[in-house]
Scaffold this motif. Structure first.
Motif, PDB file in Angstrom:
ATOM      1  N   THR A   1      15.663  14.490 -18.943  1.00 25.29           N
ATOM      2  CA  THR A   1      15.353  14.889 -20.313  1.00 25.29           C
ATOM      3  C   THR A   1      16.523  15.644 -20.910  1.00 25.29           C
ATOM      4  OG1 THR A   1      12.990  14.956 -19.846  1.00 25.29           O
ATOM      5  CG2 THR A   1      13.753  16.238 -21.747  1.00 25.29           C
TER       6      THR A   1
ATOM      7  N   THR B   1      13.355  11.771 -23.202  1.00 29.91           N
ATOM      8  CA  THR B   1      13.290  11.544 -21.767  1.00 29.91           C
ATOM      9  C   THR B   1      13.698  10.105 -21.493  1.00 29.91           C
ATOM     10  OG1 THR B   1      11.559  13.201 -21.517  1.00 29.91           O
ATOM     11  CG2 THR B   1      11.792  11.594 -19.738  1.00 29.91           C
TER      12      THR B   1
ATOM     13  N   GLY C   1       8.841  14.651 -19.559  1.00 31.25           N
ATOM     14  CA  GLY C   1       9.796  15.715 -19.853  1.00 31.25           C
ATOM     15  C   GLY C   1       9.462  17.051 -19.247  1.00 31.25           C
TER      16      GLY C   1
END
Length: 71
Positions: free
Chosen positions: A5, A19, A68
Protein backbone atom coordinates in the motif's frame (compact mmCIF):
# COMPACT_ATOMS: atom_id res chain seq x y z
CA UNK A 1 -0.68 -13.16 -2.71
CA UNK A 2 1.33 -10.21 -1.41
CA UNK A 3 0.03 -6.64 -1.37
CA UNK A 4 1.68 -3.28 -0.85
CA UNK A 5 0.00 0.00 0.00
CA UNK A 6 1.12 3.51 -0.86
CA UNK A 7 -0.26 6.74 0.57
CA UNK A 8 0.13 10.18 -0.95
CA UNK A 9 -1.63 13.56 -1.05
CA UNK A 10 -4.08 13.94 -3.89
CA UNK A 11 -4.30 16.84 -6.28
CA UNK A 12 -6.54 18.73 -3.86
CA UNK A 13 -4.79 17.72 -0.65
CA UNK A 14 -6.96 14.69 0.00
CA UNK A 15 -5.56 11.46 1.48
CA UNK A 16 -5.07 8.91 -1.31
CA UNK A 17 -4.33 5.29 -0.47
CA UNK A 18 -3.74 2.61 -3.10
CA UNK A 19 -3.12 -1.10 -2.58
CA UNK A 20 -1.29 -3.00 -5.31
CA UNK A 21 -0.51 -6.69 -5.78
CA UNK A 22 2.60 -8.15 -7.43
CA UNK A 23 0.95 -8.62 -10.82
CA UNK A 24 -0.33 -5.04 -10.91
CA UNK A 25 3.07 -3.61 -9.99
CA UNK A 26 4.83 -5.62 -12.69
CA UNK A 27 2.23 -4.71 -15.31
CA UNK A 28 2.64 -1.01 -14.49
CA UNK A 29 6.36 -0.75 -13.72
CA UNK A 30 8.26 -3.62 -15.43
CA UNK A 31 8.77 -2.15 -18.91
CA UNK A 32 9.95 1.27 -17.67
CA UNK A 33 12.17 -0.21 -14.97
CA UNK A 34 13.67 -2.83 -17.29
CA UNK A 35 14.67 -0.21 -19.88
CA UNK A 36 16.20 2.05 -17.22
CA UNK A 37 18.17 -0.85 -15.72
CA UNK A 38 19.74 -1.73 -19.07
CA UNK A 39 20.40 1.92 -19.91
CA UNK A 40 22.24 2.37 -16.63
CA UNK A 41 24.39 -0.72 -17.18
CA UNK A 42 22.61 -2.88 -14.60
CA UNK A 43 20.94 -5.33 -16.96
CA UNK A 44 22.47 -8.23 -15.04
CA UNK A 45 20.31 -7.27 -12.04
CA UNK A 46 16.98 -7.40 -13.87
CA UNK A 47 14.49 -9.72 -12.16
CA UNK A 48 10.88 -9.51 -11.13
CA UNK A 49 11.83 -9.53 -7.45
CA UNK A 50 14.29 -6.65 -7.91
CA UNK A 51 11.66 -4.72 -9.86
CA UNK A 52 9.17 -5.15 -7.01
CA UNK A 53 11.81 -4.15 -4.45
CA UNK A 54 12.60 -0.99 -6.43
CA UNK A 55 8.92 -0.07 -6.79
CA UNK A 56 8.37 -0.59 -3.04
CA UNK A 57 11.37 1.57 -2.17
CA UNK A 58 10.58 4.29 -4.72
CA UNK A 59 6.96 4.58 -3.57
CA UNK A 60 7.62 4.14 0.16
CA UNK A 61 5.18 1.23 0.04
CA UNK A 62 4.38 -0.96 2.99
CA UNK A 63 3.37 -4.61 2.82
CA UNK A 64 -0.30 -4.94 3.81
CA UNK A 65 -3.29 -7.17 3.30
CA UNK A 66 -5.53 -6.71 0.25
CA UNK A 67 -7.45 -3.94 2.04
CA UNK A 68 -4.39 -1.89 2.99
CA UNK A 69 -4.30 -3.00 6.61
CA UNK A 70 -0.87 -3.50 8.19
CA UNK A 71 0.15 -7.12 8.56
Amino acid sequence: MKYWTIVFPGEYGQHVQETWNREQILKFYWKHWNVKMFQSGHGDQVSEDNCIDDWVTTHWAEETDEFGNKI
